[in-house]
Motif scaffolding. Structure first.
Motif, mmCIF file in Angstrom:
data_model
loop_
_atom_site.group_PDB
_atom_site.id
_atom_site.type_symbol
_atom_site.label_atom_id
_atom_site.label_comp_id
_atom_site.label_asym_id
_atom_site.label_seq_id
_atom_site.Cartn_x
_atom_site.Cartn_y
_atom_site.Cartn_z
ATOM 1 N N ARG A 65 0.827 -1.207 0.000
ATOM 2 C CA ARG A 65 0.000 0.000 0.000
ATOM 3 C C ARG A 65 0.863 1.259 0.000
ATOM 4 O O ARG A 65 0.428 2.311 -0.442
ATOM 5 N N TYR A 66 2.103 1.145 0.508
ATOM 6 C CA TYR A 66 3.015 2.293 0.426
ATOM 7 C C TYR A 66 3.297 2.612 -1.034
ATOM 8 O O TYR A 66 3.381 3.777 -1.420
ATOM 9 N N GLU A 119 1.308 2.011 -3.511
ATOM 10 C CA GLU A 119 0.094 2.641 -4.038
ATOM 11 C C GLU A 119 0.051 4.114 -3.670
ATOM 12 O O GLU A 119 -0.284 4.966 -4.496
ATOM 13 N N ALA A 120 0.409 4.398 -2.421
ATOM 14 C CA ALA A 120 0.423 5.802 -1.985
ATOM 15 C C ALA A 120 1.411 6.589 -2.831
ATOM 16 O O ALA A 120 1.150 7.744 -3.188
ATOM 17 N N GLY A 121 2.540 5.952 -3.174
ATOM 18 C CA GLY A 121 3.526 6.615 -4.009
ATOM 19 C C GLY A 121 2.975 6.951 -5.385
ATOM 20 O O GLY A 121 3.092 8.086 -5.854
ATOM 21 N N TYR A 122 2.325 5.979 -6.029
ATOM 22 C CA TYR A 122 1.691 6.227 -7.333
ATOM 23 C C TYR A 122 0.684 7.352 -7.213
ATOM 24 O O TYR A 122 0.613 8.254 -8.036
ATOM 25 N N ASP A 123 -0.115 7.279 -6.142
ATOM 26 C CA ASP A 123 -1.184 8.252 -5.953
ATOM 27 C C ASP A 123 -0.620 9.668 -5.842
ATOM 28 O O ASP A 123 -1.241 10.619 -6.281
ATOM 29 N N LEU A 124 0.589 9.782 -5.259
ATOM 30 C CA LEU A 124 1.183 11.104 -5.064
ATOM 31 C C LEU A 124 1.977 11.554 -6.289
ATOM 32 O O LEU A 124 2.639 12.578 -6.248
ATOM 33 N N GLY A 125 1.918 10.770 -7.372
ATOM 34 C CA GLY A 125 2.500 11.243 -8.622
ATOM 35 C C GLY A 125 3.830 10.617 -8.988
ATOM 36 O O GLY A 125 4.485 11.060 -9.917
ATOM 37 N N ALA A 126 4.262 9.563 -8.252
ATOM 38 C CA ALA A 126 5.539 8.931 -8.567
ATOM 39 C C ALA A 126 5.342 7.837 -9.596
ATOM 40 O O ALA A 126 4.401 7.064 -9.508
ATOM 41 N N LYS A 127 6.262 7.791 -10.563
ATOM 42 C CA LYS A 127 6.199 6.732 -11.559
ATOM 43 C C LYS A 127 6.889 5.488 -11.029
ATOM 44 O O LYS A 127 7.547 5.517 -9.992
ATOM 45 N N THR A 151 10.504 5.567 -9.726
ATOM 46 C CA THR A 151 10.622 6.417 -8.550
ATOM 47 C C THR A 151 10.041 5.717 -7.332
ATOM 48 O O THR A 151 10.611 5.778 -6.242
ATOM 49 N N ARG A 201 12.444 5.135 -4.291
ATOM 50 C CA ARG A 201 12.268 5.969 -3.103
ATOM 51 C C ARG A 201 11.369 5.348 -2.048
ATOM 52 O O ARG A 201 11.337 5.809 -0.909
ATOM 53 N N ILE A 202 10.582 4.337 -2.410
ATOM 54 C CA ILE A 202 9.656 3.779 -1.429
ATOM 55 C C ILE A 202 9.913 2.288 -1.196
ATOM 56 O O ILE A 202 10.057 1.857 -0.058
ATOM 57 N N PRO A 221 13.864 1.520 0.054
ATOM 58 C CA PRO A 221 14.038 1.853 1.478
ATOM 59 C C PRO A 221 13.195 0.962 2.391
ATOM 60 O O PRO A 221 13.613 0.664 3.504
ATOM 61 N N TYR A 269 -0.541 8.143 -11.288
ATOM 62 C CA TYR A 269 0.363 9.258 -10.980
ATOM 63 C C TYR A 269 0.072 10.503 -11.802
ATOM 64 O O TYR A 269 0.526 11.586 -11.482
ATOM 65 N N ASN A 307 -6.053 12.903 -5.362
ATOM 66 C CA ASN A 307 -5.219 12.280 -4.330
ATOM 67 C C ASN A 307 -6.058 11.594 -3.266
ATOM 68 O O ASN A 307 -7.224 11.896 -3.101
ATOM 69 N N PHE A 310 -5.489 7.319 2.640
ATOM 70 C CA PHE A 310 -5.741 5.890 2.765
ATOM 71 C C PHE A 310 -6.231 5.537 4.164
ATOM 72 O O PHE A 310 -5.894 6.193 5.137
ATOM 73 N N MET A 338 7.546 15.183 -6.762
ATOM 74 C CA MET A 338 7.195 14.489 -8.000
ATOM 75 C C MET A 338 6.772 15.477 -9.073
ATOM 76 O O MET A 338 6.871 15.199 -10.255
#
Lengths: 305, 356
Positions: free
Chosen positions: A199-200, A202-210, A213, A217-218, A221, B80, B85, B88, B109
């Protein structure tokens, strides 16, 4: 009828007496601490003038021999040969760590994202090599890499095989080390990746990361503890590798374990072999300390020592 | 509706089950959400509300149908790239990043200049009243604070639509009440369209400008909280939203014959509901819509339980084969005791038919 008496200290359910660990502890002391002690003691003794073994006379010559070369005319000079061999060990162990990282992380991630019922099977497949002795497997790798082996044969058929030579080159050592140690990278990384909460991502995609990335970055780490454990499990035994440089590298790419083995064998210089062993051990401990302090400062949950 | 901000057209989504079957999560759903609206999607678990939210976010792709934002399709572009947004349910705060880094992530981003990122992070954290905690790691925060970081992280992106997936379900009741008020305030201040998913009908009524009630992959009813509470389209909505007595009655010439023999005159029914000419039907009556009467009682039966709840007294009355709950004001009435015979009637225009 016998009475059931309450034990003196009730103890927690499922907790066994610590005496049960005694046989193992005694065994570990016998096979780890004792040989280590012998090695350290031998490194401060002298070489007998004849035969193998040690002469019980205190001496630091063995350590001096690592850095100082006595020439035939009696003069001395700084000796870089053994430092070079140590550097070789770090170099090849380092390369093997990088190749196992690059090849192992994708595999570990792939396994961790399969349906649960396939994962156990795939993990089993990763551990399959352990079913055979590493010596036999290294022979097999040698056959594969040999110019008469399948790769050489194929290259000859398509007409480019005349200059094919991988066996007895540094490349063969690297291939052998990577092959031997890759399960030790895949397994801890998989253990981390399996617990990673996607889900992290997914949150990354949702915030605009491809894709990349998110991975960089997610996800990476997030599986850091497994990666660090994998690096330690590959790099530390990699430093002491003996078989691969010997059998695949053809002895041209000596690592420190080969020199140590040689001094206990043909060269019959046990104090010097012991001193080199202690020398390697110091560097290994330094590496582990470096990783551990680095990990602690980041507050991650990995403990090597 | 063509001027819809977020327009969902005929969206269908199915999932394969491990047994090889298919679950229809969304069954050609149509929905139009206006700009700046606080829209709530309400339903029991597994009703499809979260699937629709994920389709809007781009974390799932619909099998068929279209999703339009301001008139252009977004259902075929990746998550993306959508100006949408999500907050969750699990917050999904990146554990290896500090609060400020979490909030900054989405802005990085967009490749915004560093100082703009810094000021927008500060503004977002101030908006959710979290100033001063920006160097903490998520694990060092309470649940309520984590919730605020998740909000700030999504709001900092200044999305056109903010999706909230049961964001308050992990908080305790008191904290949840506080966050409900705060979310309403944030929505008013920012003017951003909020789409809020919940299974808690009370929360839905408190927060929503409009509510869509989901059941089994379909939208059963869309309307304001008052409409949905007062004019439920069927027994499911009546039962799911607030507390309702669903009473099986027989349509007779004089009115509705209740179990236990009481009769409710037809004129006392709410005006805008359908009444079958004969046969049986279901009447929905809210507990607080009953009053004690001396004559013309609809519910005639024995009191089986009396529960004092403060402002209201709840009577459980056995009428025929059904137990009916009435909530009466605790002052000014002679409260019947357990075992007493009592007579009750829905107040004028409170009872509704909800199908059979």
């Amino acid at each position: 009828m016998s009475k059931v008496r309450a034990p003196k200290s009730p103890g927690r359910p499922g907790q066994a007496s610590s005496w049960l660990a005694t046989p193992t502890l005694v065994f570990l002391i016998l096979v780890i601490l004792l040989p280590l002690l012998i090695t350290v003691v031998y490194s401060f003794l002298s070489q007998p003038s004849l035969g193998t073994g040690v002469k019980w006379v205190f001496s630091t010559d063995a350590y001096r021999q690592i850095f100082v070369q006595e020439k035939l005319d009696g003069t001395t000079a700084f000796d870089t040969r053994y430092l070079k061999v140590l550097w070789n060990s770090f170099y090849y162990a380092g390369i093997a760590t990088i190749t196992t990282l690059l090849l192992g992380i994708p595999v570990a991630m792939w396994i961790a994202t399969r349906p649960v019922r396939f994962r156990a099977l795939l993990v089993l497949a990763v551990t399959l090599p352990f079913w055979t002795s590493v010596l036999i497997r290294t022979y097999a790798v040698r056959q594969i890499l040999d110019e008469t082996g399948p790769i050489g044969g194929f290259l000859k058929i398509i007409g480019v095989g005349n200059s094919y030579q991988i066996l007895y080159t540094p490349w063969a050592t690297i291939i052998g080390l990577t092959y031997t140690f890759i399960p030790f990278m895949i397994l801890p990384v998989y253990a981390s990746a399996e617990r990673f909460d996607f889900r992290y991502a997914e949150a990354g995609y949702d915030l605009g990361a491809k894709r990349w990335t998110v991975l960089r970055r997610i996800v990476i780490p997030g599986i850091r503890p497994g990666i660090i454990a994998g690096i330690a499990l590959v790099f530390i035994p990699g430093l002491g590798s003996f078989l691969q440089p010997d059998m695949l590298g053809g002895g041209k790419t000596n690592m420190i374990a080969n020199v140590i083995a040689n001094n206990f064998g043909q060269a019959r210089n046990w104090p010097f072999g012991s001193a080199l062993s202690v020398f390697l051990l110091i560097f290994t401990v330094l590496f582990v300390l470096m990783v551990t302090t680095g990990v602690r400062s980041r507050g991650d949950q990995v403990r090597l020592i | 509706m063509t001027d819809a901000h977020l327009d969902i057209r005929q969206v269908t989504k199915t999932f394969p089950t491990p047994e090889g079957g298919v679950v229809v999560a969304l069954d050609s759903v149509d929905l139009a959400i206006a700009e700046g609206e606080f829209f709530v999607m309400l339903g029991p678990s597994g009703c499809g509300k979260t699937s629709l939210l994920r389709c809007i976010a781009g974390l799932e792709y619909p099998d068929s149908g279209e999703i339009l934002l301001d008139g252009s399709r977004i259902d075929d572009i990746p998550a993306y790239a959508r100006p949408v947004n999500t907050v969750f349910q699990s917050y999904a705060l990146f554990p290896h990043m500090s609060v400020a880094q979490n909030v900054a992530f989405g802005l990085e981003m967009e490749r915004l200049p560093k100082n703009e990122i810094k000021s927008r992070v500060a503004a977002a954290l101030e908006q959710v009243k979290l100033t001063g905690l920006d160097r903490r790691k998520p694990t060092q925060l309470s649940g309520g604070q984590q919730q605020r970081v998740a909000l700030a992280r999504a709001l900092a992106k200044q999305p056109k639509v903010l999706l909230l997936d049961e964001p308050l379900s992990a908080l305790d009741l008191k904290l949840r009440r506080g966050m409900q008020v705060e979310l309403k305030r944030l929505q008013r201040e920012t003017g951003i369209t909020f789409v809020f998913v919940t299974h808690d009908q009370e929360e839905a009524m408190t927060m929503g400008d409009r509510i869509a009630v989901f059941n089994e992959g379909k939208i059963v009813q869309v309307g304001s909280p008052q409409e949905i509470y007062r004019r439920p389209v069927n027994g499911f909505v009546a039962d799911f939203i607030g507390e309702t007595n669903l009473i099986k009655v027989t349509v007779g010439s004089g009115g509705f014959i209740f179990p236990g023999g009481g009769v409710l005159a037809r004129e006392l029914l709410a005006e805008d509901c359908e009444v079958p000419a004969a046969g049986e039907c279901l009447l929905a009556v809210r507990p607080e819509d009953f009053e004690l009467v001396d004559t013309d009682a609809a519910v005639v039966g024995e009191v089986v339980d009396v529960i004092f709840t403060g402002g209201l007294i709840r009577l459980h009355v056995r009428a025929g084969d059904q137990e009916i709950v009435a909530a009466l004001p605790s002052h000014g009435v002679v409260v019947p005791a357990v075992g007493d015979q009592t007579r009750l009637r829905p107040i004028t225009k409170a009872a509704r038919t909800v199908g059979s």
